[in-house]
Design an enzyme around this catalytic site. Structure first.
Site, PDB file in Angstrom:
ATOM      1  N   CYS A 209     -42.852   4.221  18.655  1.00  0.00           N
ATOM      2  CA  CYS A 209     -41.355   4.428  18.044  1.00  0.00           C
ATOM      3  C   CYS A 209     -40.824   5.484  19.080  1.00  0.00           C
ATOM      4  CB  CYS A 209     -41.817   4.865  16.713  1.00  0.00           C
ATOM      5  SG  CYS A 209     -40.388   5.285  15.813  1.00  0.00           S
TER       6      CYS A 209
ATOM      7  N   CYS B 145     -32.573  21.221  16.179  1.00  0.00           N
ATOM      8  CA  CYS B 145     -33.479  20.980  15.051  1.00  0.00           C
ATOM      9  C   CYS B 145     -33.587  22.367  14.348  1.00  0.00           C
ATOM     10  CB  CYS B 145     -34.759  20.790  15.723  1.00  0.00           C
ATOM     11  SG  CYS B 145     -36.264  20.510  14.502  1.00  0.00           S
TER      12      CYS B 145
ATOM     13  N   CYS C  37     -35.519  22.975  20.541  1.00  0.00           N
ATOM     14  CA  CYS C  37     -34.485  21.872  20.595  1.00  0.00           C
ATOM     15  C   CYS C  37     -33.394  22.189  19.787  1.00  0.00           C
ATOM     16  CB  CYS C  37     -35.411  20.599  19.870  1.00  0.00           C
ATOM     17  SG  CYS C  37     -36.854  20.190  20.536  1.00  0.00           S
TER      18      CYS C  37
ATOM     19  N   ARG D 115     -33.719   1.139  14.693  1.00  0.00           N
ATOM     20  CA  ARG D 115     -33.687   1.764  13.211  1.00  0.00           C
ATOM     21  C   ARG D 115     -32.138   2.443  13.342  1.00  0.00           C
ATOM     22  NH1 ARG D 115     -38.280   4.837  12.611  1.00  0.00           N
ATOM     23  NH2 ARG D 115     -39.201   2.885  11.624  1.00  0.00           N
TER      24      ARG D 115
ATOM     25  N   CYS E 257     -47.225   5.735  10.387  1.00  0.00           N
ATOM     26  CA  CYS E 257     -46.420   6.209  11.349  1.00  0.00           C
ATOM     27  C   CYS E 257     -46.619   7.972  11.313  1.00  0.00           C
ATOM     28  CB  CYS E 257     -45.083   5.852  11.420  1.00  0.00           C
ATOM     29  SG  CYS E 257     -44.280   6.683  13.103  1.00  0.00           S
TER      30      CYS E 257
ATOM     31  N   CYS F 277     -44.087   7.091   7.117  1.00  0.00           N
ATOM     32  CA  CYS F 277     -44.233   7.931   8.191  1.00  0.00           C
ATOM     33  C   CYS F 277     -44.285   9.439   7.726  1.00  0.00           C
ATOM     34  CB  CYS F 277     -42.788   7.913   9.058  1.00  0.00           C
ATOM     35  SG  CYS F 277     -42.377   6.188   9.489  1.00  0.00           S
TER      36      CYS F 277
ATOM     37  N   CYS G   3     -41.516  25.739  14.203  1.00  0.00           N
ATOM     38  CA  CYS G   3     -42.023  25.023  15.636  1.00  0.00           C
ATOM     39  C   CYS G   3     -41.535  26.000  16.886  1.00  0.00           C
ATOM     40  CB  CYS G   3     -41.417  23.747  15.674  1.00  0.00           C
ATOM     41  SG  CYS G   3     -41.833  22.857  16.917  1.00  0.00           S
TER      42      CYS G   3
END
Length: 352
Positions: free
Chosen positions: A191, A63, A60, A263, A131, A100, A56
């Site tokens: 979400c 991550c 972040c 959640r 999702c 998801c 990616c």
């Protein structure tokens, strides 16, 4: 019957005041509100599958899928539709109701959209809610996903606007808010939540929840993640968050967004049964089930079922009838189940 006012005008001071509330008082308030909008002792269960892993371009700091860090993660291109179907069938057989799918992209490439659309349609055909989390979306992409039947789109704010720049520099907070706006305008459900334990202060946790609660419509699903410290990321050695502080975040989310599913998300694999039980008491009513969350560990399904059985909690199978509250200009009145004791939670957030 007592009701909790649905608000979109929380101040930072009000949100912070919730975190300063005595623990038992806060949990009692959160559980009372939870029971007004949801059936007690019931959780919604989702499964999460990584459909494109690693490389990616985002930075972040939490991550392992970021291409900026060496975490030893095996990279994988977009997987086949058939593989998604197989995983979704297994999830449904386990009693899971929402499937998801997550891809490590800054935004979904145009060339991959046809396969993404097919995945949505095939999973929907199995009778599961769908999702996806694919990064930032344009208005057109959100519209295309909605037209394919996607039920939810996940795009977390992660933290407060003030702390955000210390953990991510490759996209702005406004970028995230714009994606949420595109999702909402498309007709999909939102979400969106955040990650707790990244070195932020209580003001940042309050700021995150304030941002979510003050959206024009509350997210239908609010995942509260506890940071999973991954070797090779800049946050591999950050101090652990106190469990009581984590549960307070769950409770504050429940109070500020009464109708949302809250959640109990990433980080459960390291949580004790007792900590998870407190989170459910605080108003958490959604979990991911399955051994893996994208690339991180999650409790085994059997362990989750044993815990839920011990707590007397069942997995939600049907949509509930929504309870409609009556707003009060003078505060929120709560009662116990026998309707013989009252206390007030004023709009300021102070519990009395």
């Amino acid at each position: 019957m007592s009701t909790a006012t649905i608000r979109h005008d929380w101040t930072l001071e009000e949100a912070e005041a919730l975190f300063e509330t005595p623990f038992n008082t806060l949990l009692f308030s959160a559980q009372q509100i939870h029971r007004e909008y949801f059936k007690e002792n019931q959780v919604q269960a989702s499964a999460l599958l990584s459909i494109k892993t690693g490389a990616c371009p985002e930075d972040c700091k939490y991550c392992p899928q970021s291409g900026h860090y060496n975490t030893g993660l095996v990279k994988e291109k977009l997987i086949s539709v058939q593989r998604v179907i197989n995983q979704a069938k297994q999830a449904k057989a386990a009693g899971i109701t929402r499937f998801c799918m997550g891809a490590a992209w800054k935004n979904p490439p145009k060339k991959d959209m046809p396969n993404i659309i097919e995945m949505i349609k095939e999973v929907k055909a199995l009778g599961l809610e769908t999702c996806m989390t694919l990064g930032m979306l344009s208005a057109e992409q959100a519209s295309d996903l909605a037209a394919a039947g996607l039920d939810y789109y996940n795009h977390n704010l992660d933290t407060s606007p003030e702390f955000y720049g210390t953990i991510i520099t490759t996209r702005t907070y406004s970028d995230r808010l714009n994606t949420l706006a595109h999702v909402r305008e498309s007709g999909m459900k939102v979400c969106s939540g955040g990650i707790i334990g990244m070195g932020e202060h209580i003001k940042d946790r309050a700021g995150l929840l304030r941002q979510l609660a003050n959206l024009p419509d509350h997210p239908e699903s609010v995942p509260i993640n506890q940071l999973i410290k991954i070797a090779g990321t800049p946050m591999e050695s950050v101090d652990d968050i106190d469990g009581i502080d984590f549960v307070k975040t769950i409770a504050a989310a429940r109070i500020m967004m009464p109708k949302s599913y809250v959640r109990l998300s990433a980080g459960r694999e390291k949580m004790s049964d007792e900590l998870q039980a407190l989170a459910f008491m605080a108003g958490a009513n959604s979990i991911f089930m399955g051994d893996t969350l994208l690339t991180a560990a999650n409790p085994e399904v059997d362990r989750d079922r044993q815990l839920l059985n011990r707590l007397g909690i069942t997995i939600e199978q049907e949509k509930q009838t929504e309870k409609i509250p009556n707003d009060s200009a003078h505060g929120i009145l709560y009662t116990n189940v026998d309707n013989d004791h009252y206390y007030n939670a004023m709009p300021s957030g102070e519990l009395t």
